[in-house]
Motif scaffolding. Structure first.
Motif, PDB file in Angstrom:
ATOM      1  N   THR B  32       0.823  -1.218   0.000  1.00 34.36           N
ATOM      2  CA  THR B  32       0.000   0.000   0.000  1.00 34.36           C
ATOM      3  C   THR B  32       0.852   1.262   0.000  1.00 34.36           C
ATOM      4  O   THR B  32       0.370   2.337  -0.351  1.00 34.36           O
ATOM      5  CB  THR B  32      -0.957   0.034   1.218  1.00 34.36           C
ATOM      6  OG1 THR B  32      -0.190   0.016   2.426  1.00 34.36           O
ATOM      7  CG2 THR B  32      -1.903  -1.152   1.211  1.00 34.36           C
ATOM      8  N   TYR B  35       0.765   3.703  -2.773  1.00 34.32           N
ATOM      9  CA  TYR B  35      -0.525   4.364  -3.027  1.00 34.32           C
ATOM     10  C   TYR B  35      -0.816   5.463  -2.015  1.00 34.32           C
ATOM     11  O   TYR B  35      -1.920   5.973  -1.947  1.00 34.32           O
ATOM     12  CB  TYR B  35      -1.659   3.329  -2.998  1.00 34.32           C
ATOM     13  CG  TYR B  35      -1.583   2.308  -4.109  1.00 34.32           C
ATOM     14  CD1 TYR B  35      -2.279   2.499  -5.297  1.00 34.32           C
ATOM     15  CD2 TYR B  35      -0.796   1.165  -3.980  1.00 34.32           C
ATOM     16  CE1 TYR B  35      -2.212   1.567  -6.315  1.00 34.32           C
ATOM     17  CE2 TYR B  35      -0.716   0.227  -5.000  1.00 34.32           C
ATOM     18  CZ  TYR B  35      -1.429   0.437  -6.160  1.00 34.32           C
ATOM     19  OH  TYR B  35      -1.364  -0.477  -7.175  1.00 34.32           O
ATOM     20  N   VAL B  51      -5.984  -0.698   0.009  1.00 29.84           N
ATOM     21  CA  VAL B  51      -6.068  -0.133  -1.336  1.00 29.84           C
ATOM     22  C   VAL B  51      -6.885  -1.104  -2.172  1.00 29.84           C
ATOM     23  O   VAL B  51      -6.635  -2.316  -2.125  1.00 29.84           O
ATOM     24  CB  VAL B  51      -4.654   0.014  -1.957  1.00 29.84           C
ATOM     25  CG1 VAL B  51      -4.748   0.439  -3.419  1.00 29.84           C
ATOM     26  CG2 VAL B  51      -3.808   0.986  -1.145  1.00 29.84           C
ATOM     27  N   ARG B  53      -7.820  -1.944  -5.994  1.00 30.57           N
ATOM     28  CA  ARG B  53      -7.523  -1.657  -7.407  1.00 30.57           C
ATOM     29  C   ARG B  53      -8.721  -2.072  -8.243  1.00 30.57           C
ATOM     30  O   ARG B  53      -8.846  -3.234  -8.628  1.00 30.57           O
ATOM     31  CB  ARG B  53      -6.260  -2.402  -7.822  1.00 30.57           C
ATOM     32  CG  ARG B  53      -5.039  -1.886  -7.048  1.00 30.57           C
ATOM     33  CD  ARG B  53      -3.757  -2.437  -7.601  1.00 30.57           C
ATOM     34  NE  ARG B  53      -3.695  -3.874  -7.402  1.00 30.57           N
ATOM     35  CZ  ARG B  53      -2.646  -4.629  -7.729  1.00 30.57           C
ATOM     36  NH1 ARG B  53      -1.574  -4.057  -8.264  1.00 30.57           N
ATOM     37  NH2 ARG B  53      -2.652  -5.923  -7.528  1.00 30.57           N
ATOM     38  N   ARG B  77      -8.017   7.620  -6.535  1.00 32.24           N
ATOM     39  CA  ARG B  77      -6.682   7.824  -7.070  1.00 32.24           C
ATOM     40  C   ARG B  77      -6.613   7.324  -8.504  1.00 32.24           C
ATOM     41  O   ARG B  77      -7.148   6.266  -8.834  1.00 32.24           O
ATOM     42  CB  ARG B  77      -5.734   7.012  -6.196  1.00 32.24           C
ATOM     43  CG  ARG B  77      -4.306   7.041  -6.612  1.00 32.24           C
ATOM     44  CD  ARG B  77      -3.484   6.088  -5.766  1.00 32.24           C
ATOM     45  NE  ARG B  77      -2.093   6.208  -6.149  1.00 32.24           N
ATOM     46  CZ  ARG B  77      -1.264   7.100  -5.635  1.00 32.24           C
ATOM     47  NH1 ARG B  77      -1.648   7.913  -4.687  1.00 32.24           N
ATOM     48  NH2 ARG B  77      -0.026   7.186  -6.069  1.00 32.24           N
ATOM     49  N   GLY B  80      -1.925   9.307  -9.901  1.00 35.03           N
ATOM     50  CA  GLY B  80      -1.120   9.779  -8.773  1.00 35.03           C
ATOM     51  C   GLY B  80      -0.203  10.940  -9.136  1.00 35.03           C
ATOM     52  O   GLY B  80       0.820  11.158  -8.497  1.00 35.03           O
ATOM     53  N   VAL B  95      -8.014   3.558  -0.139  1.00 41.76           N
ATOM     54  CA  VAL B  95      -7.593   4.208  -1.378  1.00 41.76           C
ATOM     55  C   VAL B  95      -8.236   3.413  -2.504  1.00 41.76           C
ATOM     56  O   VAL B  95      -8.071   2.182  -2.569  1.00 41.76           O
ATOM     57  CB  VAL B  95      -6.059   4.214  -1.526  1.00 41.76           C
ATOM     58  CG1 VAL B  95      -5.665   4.718  -2.916  1.00 41.76           C
ATOM     59  CG2 VAL B  95      -5.427   5.094  -0.445  1.00 41.76           C
ATOM     60  N   ASP B  97      -8.216   2.870  -6.265  1.00 47.44           N
ATOM     61  CA  ASP B  97      -7.395   3.095  -7.462  1.00 47.44           C
ATOM     62  C   ASP B  97      -8.233   2.805  -8.702  1.00 47.44           C
ATOM     63  O   ASP B  97      -8.623   1.661  -8.928  1.00 47.44           O
ATOM     64  CB  ASP B  97      -6.174   2.170  -7.396  1.00 47.44           C
ATOM     65  CG  ASP B  97      -5.356   2.173  -8.681  1.00 47.44           C
ATOM     66  OD1 ASP B  97      -5.560   3.080  -9.519  1.00 47.44           O
ATOM     67  OD2 ASP B  97      -4.521   1.263  -8.841  1.00 47.44           O
TER      68      ASP B  97
END
Lengths: 458, 458
Positions: B32, B35, B51, B53, B77, B80, B95, B97
């Motif tokens: 992580t 991220y 995180v 994805r 995110r 980035g 987070v 992604d």
């Protein structure tokens, strides 16, 4: 005194208003009658409790404070030139007339103007031109519509092909919220990403979020030259084909379409003697306007234009554009009109034009179509005789069919006139339930008691 | 397993996530870590619980549903590449992604593209150019920044002088709201006044309202020609004077300013051997680009330009613009940089430039300033040696002074990078308490439990 006021709350409100806004409250039906409607004659209008003719920001604050306390609807009104009934009175509500807020100042160095909502669009433009600047948004009503209404409907005009809509020129607003709080949104910079874009949210919100009491707008340097072309085509599809081609080589400052019915109406009124066939009027501006219009003309010829006429003389250009400018008036001479304002992706205009013809035939009504071809924004104008049995119903059915056709082509119910009362029934056909609920939550963030233009918009 | 989870709710959330988004949840700190931050090295970043994805819209829906149920913060995110810490992780939050949502399709007839948020800006532009079209918004990061982040910050670039910012090209969005509801905003028409403009509200909202999972953007025909001028001036005020004059005769597609410090840094890195004096790089595009750039050059000469060089060769133009393109990299070679992003009304640029010099002297730091002059949007870049005692504090104090100077000139704290974490402390200096409260009520209309990027923005 209000006619029905069982708990006396309307009487209380009127007394408080009379104290706060002395001398500017009208309650006599003979006086309020003139404030009941905008220019959309087919939309319902209520009978207001009172009309307040605001003389300044304090009056607007007082009205929104008192109306919020009393949970009484407020309809904000400027020049009354709206075309969707958004400024039509609500029964037992207040009409807040802001046409008196007409301060106007130009800052030629910053290239901005700061105006009250009651300033007429053309007056703003005229003031700007004294400094070599201009105000781009040019709705057909610009000689009498005011900036408040232009902001409320995100008004367009012929300029949008190149210069965008009202929102693209509104930099900062001062707004009175329901309850009377005054907020300032936006920035006079060309870019700003600090916080939410409340200015953009307010523009086009049709009086549902608050009352704009001052706006700072962007002015642009007057282009060095203007050049104009008139192009005629065998059919509307060929004209649209030319519009798409023109868009690949230049961005004209106007690309206006008139169908044969509209041209015929213009001829009948003006004896201009135009060819009664689909016609494009194109203007280019800037230092290279003459060369650009020549390129437009050449391209149109390659795309099957029947007649091509172009000029880089400003006066002659104005004369050539005159046919478009009088189009609505010319159609109004033929009967009562029901003016539509649909907008589709530009490449779908031929399909829309076909659907309009089909609808006109199916309902046995006359439809003259003109509008802003480079934006895909047309004003199919249904002409009918209200005295003829069933004609009004046929007109409305045709209107309905045209709106549905626009939606089926990924279009919108309104490009620049707004939803108001006229198009409120159509909103749910375009905006999903989840999206409408979200809009209403945002609306409630501004107006928790739902007093601003209730039932209108979305 | 989360380190502190007294009531086991974090464990519950992780289990539910693992079930919903199997195989795409990272919790191991080694995984992580990558991220936790965007490119703003000076902003705080937390340690996320996990995180995710996302591989598709369903994953985003699952994350926003579960996070909302568990009242756990979500930071969205993309690439980035943000410069304000808006994508920095929040302690014990998720987070999300979205770089994996990278579908891309171009509709050359409609002149639109429909993209996932993970599509890199330049990839979109390249795909468009295969059809003779281009995607105008061109942030400096375009080779690696993705559309999701471009939308979140309403990214600008060099193009804005003529083509506007990201919001001017975003037509329609599909957005997942906290709780997992999916809404669609906007229309692919050029005009639309049906309901509130939620698209504009979402663009620039920095991940505080929802997660964009698809965007339809406008593409424009590639201009026939590009021409470029390099203009040097005795001082920055003279350069700005020329910018204002140029704006009265044409609208260049780029008007970039570099101060002497920036030019020196570029020379030091590239051996380009440029005159180390304030420099404007101007590009015009369109069929008349060569004539326009010649007019720009002539006007600059009348406004005191020292050296004037112009070319209508595309390759040469690219070479001339290269100095501007490497400006930030060149300054980064001189030390650690603190990059600012203030924007003022264009005519106030001379005052801003003066204030930047004053601040640099007062705090004993080096500031190289470059940016988008026609927009009034500058990137004063403070260069310091973090190993030198007090240097980081001096840099921050200088940064602070520059932001205050911009605000005193009716400017904004951020023109195109966003508020994020870096500039959150400055928002209250620009946005009033009533206005901020209103923005937060609107935010709550989207995100009642306050899970989206809490503490960021406004």
């Amino acid at each position: 005194m209000p006619t029905s006021d069982p708990d006396g709350s309307a009487t209380d409100l009127l007394e408080a208003l009379a104290a706060a806004v002395a001398g500017r409250v009208l309650t006599d039906p003979a006086s309020t009658e003139a404030y009941r409607r905008d220019q959309c004659l087919v939309a319902d209008a209520g009978r207001p409790l009172a009309v307040v003719r605001a003389a300044g920001v304090d009056d607007v604050v007082a009205v929104l404070r008192l109306a919020d306390e009393h949970r009484v609807p407020v309809v904000t009104r400027g020049a009354g030139s709206g075309l969707a009934g958004a400024a039509n009175a609500v029964d037992d509500g207040l009409v807040l007339d802001v046409s008196g807020l007409d301060a106007l100042s130009v800052d030629p160095v910053a290239r901005t103007a700061t105006v009250g909502p009651g300033v007429v669009n053309l007056d703003l433009d005229t003031a700007a031109r004294a400094h070599g600047l201009f105000y781009a948004p040019d709705p057909g009503s610009r000689a009498y519509s005011s900036i408040g209404g232009n902001l409320a409907t995100n008004a367009g005009g012929m300029c949008c092909a190149k210069y965008g809509v009202t929102a693209d020129h509104a930099l900062a607003l001062t707004v009175v919220l329901p309850g009377g709080e005054v907020v300032r949104t936006g920035r006079t910079t060309r870019k700003d990403v600090v916080g939410l874009d409340l200015t953009r949210l307010l523009v086009g919100s049709e009086g549902t979020l608050g009352v704009v009491v001052e706006a700072t707008v962007r002015l642009l340097p007057v282009p060095a030259r203007t050049a104009t072309a008139v192009l005629t085509f065998r059919d509307a599809a060929a004209a649209v084909d030319a519009v798409l081609a023109i868009g690949t080589v230049t961005t004209p400052s106007a690309v206006e379409l008139m169908d044969a019915t509209t041209v015929r109406a213009v001829n009948a009124m003006t004896r201009m003697g135009l060819d009664e066939t689909p016609t494009l009027l194109v203007q280019c501006d800037g230092s290279d306007a003459a060369a650009e219009i020549a390129a437009v003309a050449a391209l149109a010829q390659r795309h099957g234009a029947l007649e091509v006429l172009h000029s880089d003389d400003e006066e002659e250009g104005r004369a050539l554009m005159e046919a478009r400018r009088v189009a609505l008036t010319a159609l109004e001479r033929q009967g009562t009109v029901l003016l539509d304002d649909v907008c589709v992706p530009v490449h779908r205009l031929p399909e829309l034009l076909g659907a309009i013809e089909t609808a006109a035939r199916a309902h046995g009504v006359l439809v003259g179509t003109f509008g802003h071809a480079a934006d895909g924004n047309l004003h199919p104008t249904i002409v009918f005789d209200p005295a003829s049995p069933g004609a009004a119903e046929a007109a409305r059915a045709c209107f309905d069919a045209i709106v549905d056709a626009a939606l089926a082509l990924d279009g919108t119910v309104s490009g620049e006139h707004g939803v108001g009362v006229l198009k409120a029934p159509y909103v749910a056909r375009q905006v999903g339930a989840a999206e409408q609920a979200l809009m209403r939550r945002v609306r409630a963030a501004f107006d928790p008691h739902g007093i601003m233009n209730p039932g209108r918009g979305y």
